[in-house]
Design a protein around this motif. Sequence first.
Motif, PDB file in Angstrom:
ATOM      1  N   ARG A   1       7.710  -1.167  -2.842  1.00 41.06           N
ATOM      2  CA  ARG A   1       6.718  -2.717  -3.705  1.00 41.06           C
ATOM      3  C   ARG A   1       7.805  -3.326  -4.423  1.00 41.06           C
ATOM      4  NH1 ARG A   1       3.930   1.527  -6.392  1.00 41.06           N
ATOM      5  NH2 ARG A   1       4.844   1.368  -7.693  1.00 41.06           N
TER       6      ARG A   1
ATOM      7  N   SER B   1       2.267  -4.200  -3.564  1.00 36.11           N
ATOM      8  CA  SER B   1       1.197  -3.671  -4.575  1.00 36.11           C
ATOM      9  C   SER B   1       1.212  -2.013  -3.411  1.00 36.11           C
ATOM     10  CB  SER B   1      -0.384  -4.021  -4.496  1.00 36.11           C
ATOM     11  OG  SER B   1      -0.553  -5.366  -5.228  1.00 36.11           O
ATOM     12  N   HIS B   2       2.191  -1.895  -2.282  1.00 37.94           N
ATOM     13  CA  HIS B   2       2.061  -0.800  -1.288  1.00 37.94           C
ATOM     14  C   HIS B   2       2.607   0.489  -2.511  1.00 37.94           C
ATOM     15  CE1 HIS B   2       3.526   1.642   1.551  1.00 37.94           C
ATOM     16  NE2 HIS B   2       3.699   1.280   2.507  1.00 37.94           N
TER      17      HIS B   2
END
Length: 358
Positions: free
Chosen positions: A170, A163-164
Motif C-alpha cells: 500500500r 488499498s492492499h
Amino acid sequence: MRLSGLLLLVIGTLTASIVAPRPAEACAVCIEMPETSLADHLLSADAIVLAGPGPDNPFMFVPKEILKGTAQDIARLPEIPFLIDSTTRAAFRADPQKAVLLTYGATDKDAAGRSVSRKWRRIFMLTPERTRFLQVLNSAEETWQLGDIRSADRIAFFAAYISHQDRVLRDTALIEIDRAPYDLVRSLRIKVPTEQMLQEFRDINRIGFVPVSIRLLGLQTDDTEAVSIVRSRYRHALSTGSSYLYEWALAGIEVDGSNAVAAIDGVLGTGNRKMEDRRALVRALAEGGSVSPKLRGQIIQIFSRILNHDSALALDIAIASRDWGETLLDDQFKALLELEDTDPATRFVIETWLAPQE
C-alpha cells in the motif's frame, strides 16, 4: 541485469518457500516520503541481494543470495548497516528460508547526471504476497523507463495496490502516486476508501503520507463523506492557514469548483497572509486551472489582479500562463520586464514565454 531477469531470479529462489501460504508478518521497512520508487530502486541498483542473519551474529544481515553483482563486488561494498530487529528475528526463526531484499546504489542524480549518495537500502522482507507482486511487476515494467513518472500504465499498475492489506505494498502505491503529476493521477480517478485516508491524518508516524492522502481524498467526488470532509477542511485551511494549504485548496477546487476558486480569491485579496500561504494558493489555482480548463477564465482574472500589486507571485503565474498557452496577461508580463527589481528567475520565464510571440 534488467528488472525482468532479476525478478525471475527472485521468484525462482522463493518458489519453494511460498508453496504453503502463511500470513504476512509485520516487518520494519525503510520507506520515507518522498522516496524513489521500488521499481526505480531495483532498476538502478549496483547490487541486489537476499539477506538473512549472519551465522555468528543473529543481529546483523549478511548476503545469502546475490541477485545482481558478483561476490567480488559485494566484498568491496560497505557492510550492510541495518540491525535485525526482534520482529524480523522472530520471522527468521519461524522460517529460516525467509529473506530480506536489499539493494545498494543510488537513484538520485546531481546536475551532471551522476549518481550520488550510494548506500544500502532495505526494501522489504519477502512474503508470498510480495513475491506475487514482484511477479506481476516483472511483466509490467517492460514498458517503463527509469524515473518515468508520466506513464499512465505505471501509475495504474501501482494504484491497484492502493488499498492492499499489506501495508508495504500500500505504501509503495502511495509513493508512486505521490511522485506522479497531479493531472495524470486525476485522469485515472483512483478510488480509495475515505476511512483509509483519514487514518493517515491520525497517525503522527505517517505524516509524510498526508499530502498525497489529501489530494486523493479530493478526487473522491462520488463519495459524499469525502466531499463533506474536504468542504469543511479546505474552508478551515483557507481561514486559518495550514501546513497543507496547497493540498486542501486543490481538493476544494475538485469538490466545489468555481466556488472554491472564489473563496481562494477572497483570501488572496485580503493581502494579510504570509507569502508562503499566498504562493501555495496561487499554485493550487494554477494546478486547478490546468486540470479544469473551464475555470481558467475566472483564475486568469484573479492572476491579473495579483500582478497589479504583487510581483512576488509573478513567477508562479507566468509558469501557469505558459503551460496553458494563455496570452491575456502578456501586457502585464511585459510591464514587469521594465521593472529593475524583477528577479532573474521570473524575468527568464517571462522572456522565454514571450519571445516566440514577438
